[in-house]
Design an enzyme around this catalytic site. Structure first.
Site, PDB file in Angstrom:
ATOM      1  N   LEU A 188      44.569 -39.823  32.282  1.00  0.00           N
ATOM      2  CA  LEU A 188      45.357 -38.618  31.981  1.00  0.00           C
ATOM      3  C   LEU A 188      44.549 -37.343  32.216  1.00  0.00           C
ATOM      4  O   LEU A 188      45.070 -36.355  32.726  1.00  0.00           O
ATOM      5  CB  LEU A 188      45.859 -38.652  30.536  1.00  0.00           C
ATOM      6  CG  LEU A 188      46.825 -39.794  30.199  1.00  0.00           C
ATOM      7  CD1 LEU A 188      47.412 -39.594  28.808  1.00  0.00           C
ATOM      8  CD2 LEU A 188      47.947 -39.905  31.220  1.00  0.00           C
ATOM      9  N   HIS A 442      44.849 -16.126   8.680  1.00  0.00           N
ATOM     10  CA  HIS A 442      46.100 -15.862   9.379  1.00  0.00           C
ATOM     11  C   HIS A 442      45.880 -14.760  10.390  1.00  0.00           C
ATOM     12  O   HIS A 442      45.250 -13.759  10.048  1.00  0.00           O
ATOM     13  CB  HIS A 442      47.183 -15.430   8.385  1.00  0.00           C
ATOM     14  CG  HIS A 442      48.462 -15.062   9.060  1.00  0.00           C
ATOM     15  ND1 HIS A 442      49.297 -16.008   9.597  1.00  0.00           N
ATOM     16  CD2 HIS A 442      49.023 -13.844   9.326  1.00  0.00           C
ATOM     17  CE1 HIS A 442      50.344 -15.405  10.148  1.00  0.00           C
ATOM     18  NE2 HIS A 442      50.198 -14.090   9.990  1.00  0.00           N
TER      19      HIS A 442
END
Ligand code: NAD
Length: 463
Positions: A188, A442
């Site tokens: 992959l 955040h």
């Protein structure tokens, strides 16, 4: 001590061997490391993890420049590939890192021998190279000789058109049609590289799924995303042969039409390097899979001889080998050394990445362990939105009774980095509640892990 007498002789300078040698030297041992290749670092640094990651990064930038910058408001002229420059960048990364290991050996006074190492009886190692043979003696001998690509019966690797990952790291031109045999990590990753650079890529996989061993749900989602990128998957396709033809190569598949292509990458697993090691001189023999049997402290049945990494059982991963090398040597010197096999992460560096630590749902079901599951999609994560990479999700699996985290599986941007937090939490025996209560900056991708942990208890806030 004579010049060739050591406390510890390590056979092989891959991530397992070189880290064991460095740790031994830190702990005061007189250490030698024997490596047959001119460059240190083993498969990982020379022809594995590092060059493939260099090509993955470069090809991803190419694909981004072609297809993804416009949506960020960046217009480019025609984007063109300079493959020789891309390959030079990869080679420079490899050269810098292998030289780095050399420098670390010098700094830590690890004596390096170049040549093929062979056991020659208890406490003895012979190093052979073009210049002759040198005998070393040691109290402890550590076998860390790694692995090589597994061959497939009927597939005649010519080292050029039909080859392994080693050749696929240096194709001189972009193949028109590359057939990859095996939808594991290597297939992959390197299939993605050449697809992004313009090749038609067909992945032939014997099993009915890709990435065996990884979480089934995320592997199926990854397959969809990779298919959208242009990789063609043929599952349940058992390759029985590959040969050169005047125009390229032909790959034979059981019960189906052969596939014509111009290059073949064989990526069907790896086998331990235990041949010609002189194991018989100390009464040892590899098992039926070529592995060296060891006990939980990496000791073989021969006194003073140890083995770690790809030559023993377990996942064939550089970081697993490194942990084992360090633990083995620490135990020799301090009496204590430990590897936590429950928290060894695995990462497949496709785009998006797929990362995993601990047990999968399939394993928990097979072991009849009751679990709760929390899932959070990157689509609902602010940072992923800003990046424009919203595919994939985080899955947290926790024990239904104790809430202890048993597994974390991530498909998404930088999943390989995000999984480190999950591994650390699991190493400390965290519950999903613990993970959920950690304050995450955040906006970050890591907030998706916190939300998935909250989701275990049905308390995710942003979904
Ligand atoms: P793998 O074991 O991951 O995958 C091999 C695949 O080939 C399997 O899916 C298998 O079913 C398939 N296969 C086997 N015989 C076949 C046949 N005849 N026809 C079609 N398909 C067939 O092996 P790999 O990708 O070669 O990787 C080798 C090792 O290297 C692995 O152990 C892996 O852990 C390690 N590796 C790790 C990373 C990473 O951590 N990112 C990257 C590369 C390699």
């Amino acid at each position: 001590m004579s010049a060739n007498q050591f406390d510890l002789v390590v056979l092989g300078a891959g991530p397992g061997g070189y880290q064991a040698a460095l740790r031994g030297a830190q702990l005061g041992l007189h250490v030698a490391c024997v490596e047959r290749e001119p460059a240190l670092g083993g498969t990982c640094l020379r022809i594995g993890c590092i060059p493939s990651k260099a090509l993955l990064e470069s090809s991803e930038k190419f694909a981004e420049a072609r297809h993804a910058l416009a949506r960020h408001g960046i217009q480019t002229g025609p984007v063109e590939l300079d493959l020789p420059a891309m390959l030079r960048h990869k080679d420079a990364v490899v050269a810098a890192l292998t030289k780095g290991v050399e420098a670390l050996f010098k700094k830590n006074r690890v004596t390096r021998f170049t040549g093929h190492a062979r056991l020659a009886g208890p406490g003895r190692v012979v190093v052979e190279n073009g210049a002759g043979a040198t005998e070393l003696t040691a109290r402890h001998i550590l076998i860390a000789t790694g692995s090589k690509p597994a061959a497939l019966p009927g597939v005649a690797c010519d080292g050029e058109r039909i080859g392994t990952s080693t050749e696929a790291l240096s194709y001189p031109e972009v193949p028109k049609h590359l057939v990859v045999i095996g939808a594991g990590y290597i297939g992959l990753e390197l299939g993605s590289v050449w697809r992004r650079l313009g090749a038609k890529v067909t992945v032939l996989e014997f099993l009915p799924r890709i990435l065996p061993g990884m979480d089934g749900e995320l592997a199926a989602e990854a397959q969809k995303l990779l298919t959208r990128q242009g990789l063609e998957f043929r599952l349940g396709a058992r390759v029985t042969g590959a040969t050169l033809t005047p125009g390229g190569c032909r790959v034979e598949i059981e019960g189906a039409e052969p596939v014509e292509c111009d290059r073949v990458l064989v990526a069907v697993g790896r086998v331990p390097n235990t041949e010609n090691l002189g194991l018989e001189t100390v009464g040892l023999a590899p098992d039926e899979k070529g592995r060296i049997p060891v006990d939980e402290h990496f000791a073989t049945r021969a006194p003073g001889i140890y083995a770690i990494g790809d030559v023993i059982g377990g996942p064939m991963l550089a970081h697993k080998a490194g942990e084992e090398g360090v633990a083995c040597v620490e135990r020799l010197v301090t009496g204590y050394g430990h590897v936590d096999y429950q928290t060894i992460p695995g990462v497949c560096y496709t785009e998006p990445e797929i990362a995993s630590v601990g047990r999968t749902e399939e394993q928990l079901q097979a072991e009849q362990i009751a679990y709760r599951k929390g899932v959070f999609p990157f689509l609902a994560n602010g940072r992923a939105r800003s990046l424009g990479q919203t595919e994939g999700r985080v899955k947290v699996l926790a024990d239904a009774r104790t809430d202890r985290v048993l597994g974390v599986h991530i498909l998404g941007p930088r999943a390989g980095e995000l999984i480190a937090e999950a591994a650390a939490a699991m190493a400390f025996g965290a519950s999903s509640e613990d993970l959920a209560r950690v304050c995450h900056a955040h906006p970050t991708l890591a907030e998706a892990l916190k939300e998935a942990a909250l989701a275990v208890d049905g308390r995710a806030l942003h979904i």
